[in-house]
Design a protein around this motif. Structure first.
Motif, PDB file in Angstrom:
ATOM      1  N   ASP A 147       0.728  -1.349   0.012  1.00 40.53           N
ATOM      2  CA  ASP A 147      -0.022   0.108   0.185  1.00 40.53           C
ATOM      3  C   ASP A 147       0.842   1.187  -0.231  1.00 40.53           C
ATOM      4  N   PRO A 148       1.823   1.637  -1.609  1.00 37.53           N
ATOM      5  CA  PRO A 148       2.175   2.548  -0.888  1.00 37.53           C
ATOM      6  C   PRO A 148       1.948   4.300  -0.454  1.00 37.53           C
ATOM      7  N   ALA A 149       0.530   4.574  -1.046  1.00 35.96           N
ATOM      8  CA  ALA A 149      -0.079   5.641  -1.108  1.00 35.96           C
ATOM      9  C   ALA A 149       0.115   5.666   0.569  1.00 35.96           C
ATOM     10  N   ALA A 150      -0.661   4.543   1.570  1.00 36.84           N
ATOM     11  CA  ALA A 150       0.091   4.505   2.460  1.00 36.84           C
ATOM     12  C   ALA A 150       1.356   4.915   3.497  1.00 36.84           C
ATOM     13  N   VAL A 151       2.047   4.404   2.971  1.00 34.45           N
ATOM     14  CA  VAL A 151       3.464   4.357   3.044  1.00 34.45           C
ATOM     15  C   VAL A 151       3.473   5.627   2.881  1.00 34.45           C
ATOM     16  N   VAL A 153       6.335   9.018  15.627  1.00 34.79           N
ATOM     17  CA  VAL A 153       5.739   8.185  15.156  1.00 34.79           C
ATOM     18  C   VAL A 153       4.477   8.200  14.564  1.00 34.79           C
ATOM     19  N   ALA A 154       4.335   7.728  13.271  1.00 36.38           N
ATOM     20  CA  ALA A 154       3.030   7.699  13.010  1.00 36.38           C
ATOM     21  C   ALA A 154       2.894   6.354  12.506  1.00 36.38           C
ATOM     22  N   VAL A 155       0.953   6.081  12.249  1.00 36.80           N
ATOM     23  CA  VAL A 155       0.440   4.902  12.375  1.00 36.80           C
ATOM     24  C   VAL A 155      -0.403   4.941  10.746  1.00 36.80           C
ATOM     25  N   GLY A 156      -0.685   4.171  10.419  1.00 35.25           N
ATOM     26  CA  GLY A 156      -1.791   4.218   9.111  1.00 35.25           C
ATOM     27  C   GLY A 156      -1.723   3.131   8.742  1.00 35.25           C
ATOM     28  N   ALA A 173      -3.322   5.743  21.976  1.00 32.72           N
ATOM     29  CA  ALA A 173      -2.199   6.771  21.275  1.00 32.72           C
ATOM     30  C   ALA A 173      -2.847   6.989  20.365  1.00 32.72           C
ATOM     31  N   ALA A 174      -3.302   8.345  19.770  1.00 27.91           N
ATOM     32  CA  ALA A 174      -3.687   8.658  18.072  1.00 27.91           C
ATOM     33  C   ALA A 174      -2.659   7.462  17.015  1.00 27.91           C
ATOM     34  N   TRP A 175      -4.002   7.304  15.867  1.00 27.98           N
ATOM     35  CA  TRP A 175      -3.958   6.308  15.061  1.00 27.98           C
ATOM     36  C   TRP A 175      -3.534   7.807  13.801  1.00 27.98           C
ATOM     37  N   ARG A 183      -3.419  -4.670   6.965  1.00 31.98           N
ATOM     38  CA  ARG A 183      -1.997  -4.262   6.865  1.00 31.98           C
ATOM     39  C   ARG A 183      -1.625  -2.727   7.623  1.00 31.98           C
ATOM     40  N   ALA A 184      -1.449  -2.273   8.347  1.00 35.39           N
ATOM     41  CA  ALA A 184      -0.820  -1.423   9.653  1.00 35.39           C
ATOM     42  C   ALA A 184       0.588  -0.110   9.087  1.00 35.39           C
ATOM     43  N   TYR A 185       1.070   0.395   9.215  1.00 33.36           N
ATOM     44  CA  TYR A 185       2.427   0.707   8.680  1.00 33.36           C
ATOM     45  C   TYR A 185       2.620   2.093   9.712  1.00 33.36           C
TER      46      TYR A 185
END
Length: 289
Positions: A37-41, A74-77, A90-92, A114-116
């Motif tokens: 998922d390249p857009a999420a990255v 850090v960021a999770v998407g 914590a925030a997503w 899949r999470a990134y």
């Protein structure tokens, strides 16, 4: 080792290091690999101020947990999931500052697969052929995460703006995958009825799908020509049809050659949604010119 690192506490079902892939080596037998998922990255990297090409973690289904050895943003998407720092929510989907020594836990995907996870400065493992991506088929790049593994982090850009992005919220996992497919190069190996089946019948995502290919359950495609096909080059999105007649859509870790006929090639722009399609998701192919 530098204190800019994270140590793996829980590796999860399958967590790998991924960037946007090692492009331009197919003639050497090396697939692109890279995030499904390249857009999420790109989005999580923007959130922490990294360039879009920085390496991140790609988790599968049940997340992972790491302990930071330094203070880091850090960021999770990708797939929505619970995020905790030392047990506290914590925030997503936004930048979060994590203190040195804290445990960052990425929970199981609530929707999608899949999470990134991006860290300020990126994951700084040694690149192989210009990419830090794990390739599950060839074995190139770092091994999948294991408990107690330590991953080095790069230095964050001092001038980067963090937490502000120009992208809409993640749209969520698809209720149905609609894959635009250009027929060929071997559609003549299939009957006219098979081509109509491909264009009009629904398939489902198989639980056997992985980073190599999207395996499908549904009607078989009837061959017009018997025998075997000499091995030939494969590309991202190729729809290969093995002897059981069920199509397989090649994804990031696909082989660069194969001996089964390719009935068509899915447009690359449609493949990002495949990364988040759970088993059982309906799939339809739409032929385009």
């Amino acid at each position: 080792m530098s204190d800019r690192a994270v140590a793996v506490v829980r590796a999860g079902a399958l967590t790998t290091v991924q960037d946007l892939g090692r492009i331009g080596h197919a003639h050497l037998g090396v697939p692109r690999s890279g995030a499904l998922d390249p857009a999420a990255v790109r989005l999580v990297n923007r959130l922490v101020g990294n360039p879009g090409t920085a390496a991140v973690l790609e988790t599968t289904v049940n997340g992972c947990a790491v302990r930071t050895r330094c203070a880091v943003t850090v960021a999770v998407g990708g797939a929505p999931c619970p995020v905790r720092v030392d047990g506290r929510p914590a925030a997503w989907g936004t930048a979060v500052r994590v203190a040195a020594g804290a445990v960052l836990e990425i929970g199981a995907a609530l929707r999608g697969v899949r999470a990134y996870v991006a860290f300020g400065g990126g994951i700084d493992v040694d690149p192989v052929l210009g990419s830090r991506s794990t390739d599950l088929l060839s074995g190139l790049g770092p091994t999948p995460l294991a408990d107690e593994m330590v991953l080095p982090l790069g230095r964050p850009a001092d001038t980067a703006a963090k937490g502000h992005v120009d992208a809409p919220p993640w749209p969520g996992p698809p209720d149905e995958l609609v894959l635009r497919v250009r027929l060929g190069p071997r559609e003549d190996w299939f009957t006219d009825a098979a081509l109509r089946t491909l264009a009009t019948r629904a398939y489902r995502v198989s639980p056997a799908s992985n980073r190599i290919g999207l395996r499908l359950e549904g009607p078989a495609l009837e061959r017009a020509l018997p025998g075997e096909l000499a091995s030939e080059g494969m590309v991202l999105g190729a729809v290969q049809v093995p002897p059981d007649g069920r199509p397989v859509v090649f994804l990031a870790d696909h082989p660069t050659t194969g001996g089964y006929p390719v009935v068509g090639v899915v447009r690359e722009a449609d493949l990002g949604a495949v990364a988040q399609a759970v088993p059982g998701t309906p799939v339809r192919f739409t032929p385009v010119r």
